[in-house]
Design an enzyme around this catalytic site. Structure first.
Site, PDB file in Angstrom:
ATOM      1  N   VAL A 127       0.841  -1.203   0.000  1.00 16.74           N
ATOM      2  CA  VAL A 127       0.000   0.000   0.000  1.00 16.74           C
ATOM      3  C   VAL A 127       0.872   1.246   0.000  1.00 16.74           C
ATOM      4  O   VAL A 127       1.684   1.454   0.904  1.00 16.74           O
ATOM      5  CB  VAL A 127      -0.932   0.040   1.228  1.00 16.74           C
ATOM      6  CG1 VAL A 127      -1.790   1.302   1.207  1.00 16.74           C
ATOM      7  CG2 VAL A 127      -1.817  -1.200   1.275  1.00 16.74           C
ATOM      8  N   LYS A 200      -6.190  -1.195  -2.160  1.00 16.52           N
ATOM      9  CA  LYS A 200      -5.437  -0.543  -1.082  1.00 16.52           C
ATOM     10  C   LYS A 200      -6.339   0.021  -0.005  1.00 16.52           C
ATOM     11  O   LYS A 200      -6.041  -0.091   1.192  1.00 16.52           O
ATOM     12  CB  LYS A 200      -4.536   0.540  -1.686  1.00 16.52           C
ATOM     13  CG  LYS A 200      -3.445  -0.039  -2.582  1.00 16.52           C
ATOM     14  CD  LYS A 200      -2.716   1.037  -3.368  1.00 16.52           C
ATOM     15  CE  LYS A 200      -1.681   0.423  -4.294  1.00 16.52           C
ATOM     16  NZ  LYS A 200      -1.030   1.427  -5.165  1.00 16.52           N
TER      17      LYS A 200
END
Length: 393
Positions: A127, A200
């Site tokens: 992420v 994400k």
């Protein structure tokens, strides 16, 4: 520590480069890390690692049956990589991965396997590239109620939007340039379609709220239909356009979506090119903001190295996520939306607050409404562009 690496593309070579160039510094601080094997698909492909003594293999079992402590996964495959990670965990190996598709789809399952097999499962690099966001969240959730996360989580989309906003070229022109510069893949659909950002925000939100959020519960709308006229319309009203993944937990319900936003927030509006930007809101603080490179060879490898050192120093947080909270996902917050379309259905007409017609395009601002109402009214209109309006007009 003995490690193996699965994959030797951009990020994998970045990890090897850092380990080679910083070996003396690492050893000086008692971080002795040795690469035992690197798993690749094609052994005949010419490679140029810094360490000429590296051993490459195309046999996964060599990694599985090796004495390595930790395996770094920098592959892009989904199902095959998931199956391999599970086997590695069951064999007692720690996992550090940058594969956001695997982490997102199998988040609950991989956390369960890590906990059951008493191994570390680290995914900071999955992420926002080099931005340290996963571990701050891990630390916060033990003593702090996180209630909102929003972020520019895809560098390709942000490069396209900020370039169109500042310089005025068409979407197709900027996309082609982004591909030539390496910002965008040959098939950019996961990025411009919002899928990458969706994965994400799913990871961040699941972790922050300690709840299961399925990928198919997240409304996802990308930027591939954006036109210059959308920026002109936004600019006239004092807005920038950015693709944001956003979630909030209020009154026991989760609102979560990925879509373009009209915004005036300088933190996001002044985020350009491939940069990512994240805001986190919590009980013990108003908000904190993180901004930095969301992708890149050394940038992503840097996040992997941080995970690796935490494991080696036994400072990594043991897997605790069990999705213990059961919050329904309902996009029930009332917002205004911008739409650009060539046809206005009867259902949509009832939701319009203002309208501007330019050529064949209708530029609309809706009344305050829930996202579900808007989706229902849109129906199967083709060629539309949608953006949530973050602040009141």
């Amino acid at each position: 520590m003995k490690i193996a690496i699965m994959g030797f593309g951009t990020v994998g070579t970045g990890v090897e480069e850092i380990l080679y160039k910083k070996r003396k510094s690492l050893l000086k601080n008692n971080f002795d890390i040795k690469i035992e094997r690197i798993l690749i698909k094609n052994k005949n492909k010419e490679r140029n690692p810094h360490d000429k003594n590296l051993i490459f293999t195309d046999n996964f079992d060599e990694i599985l049956n090796s004495p390595v402590d930790t395996v770094i996964d920098v592959t892009s495959n989904l199902e095959e990589t998931y199956e391999r990670i599970v086997k590695l965990m069951k064999s007692g190996k720690n996992i550090v991965t940058a594969n956001k598709a695997v982490v997102s789809k199998y988040f609950e399952d991989l956390n369960d396997h890590a906990r059951e097999n008493k191994v570390y499962f680290a995914y900071e690099a999955a992420v926002a590239g080099a931005i340290p966001i996963i571990h701050p969240l891990m630390e916060e959730v033990f003593f702090n109620d996180i209630y909102e996360i929003s972020g520019i989580l895809n560098g390709t989309s942000n490069y396209i939007l900020s370039k169109m906003e500042r310089e005025g070229p068409s979407y197709d022109e900027v996309l082609k340039e982004a591909q030539e510069l390496g910002y965008a893949e040959a098939d950019p659909s996961a990025d411009v379609g919002g899928l990458d950002a969706m994965r994400k925000i799913r990871i961040l939100s699941s972790l922050a709220y300690r709840a299961k959020i399925s990928e198919d519960e997240i409304f996802t709308f990308g930027i591939d239909k954006v036109k210059k006229s959308d920026f002109d319309f936004a600019k006239d009203l004092g807005y920038s356009i950015r693709l944001l993944g956003k979630s909030s937990l209020r009154a026991g319900k989760i609102n979560i979506s990925v879509m373009p936003r009209f915004l005036r927030d300088d933190f996001f509006a002044n985020t350009f090119d491939g940069t990512n930007a994240i805001k986190v809101f919590g009980e013990n603080f108003k908000s904190y903001e993180l901004k930095g490179p969301g992708a890149g060879k050394l940038e992503t490898a840097d996040a992997i190295m941080r995970d690796l050192l935490r494991i080696l120093a036994k400072r990594e947080i043991k897997t605790f996520y069990q999705a213990e909270n059961s919050y329904p996902v309902e996009n029930n917050l009332e917002k205004k939306y911008y739409l650009r379309c060539q046809k206005v259905s009867d259902d949509l007409k009832n939701l319009i607050s203002s309208e501007k017609i330019v050529g064949e395009d209708h530029h609309l601002i809706t009344k305050s409404l829930r996202l579900e109402e808007l989706i229902h009214a849109i129906g199967d209109l083709e060629g539309i562009f949608i953006a949530e309006i973050e602040e009141e007009i």
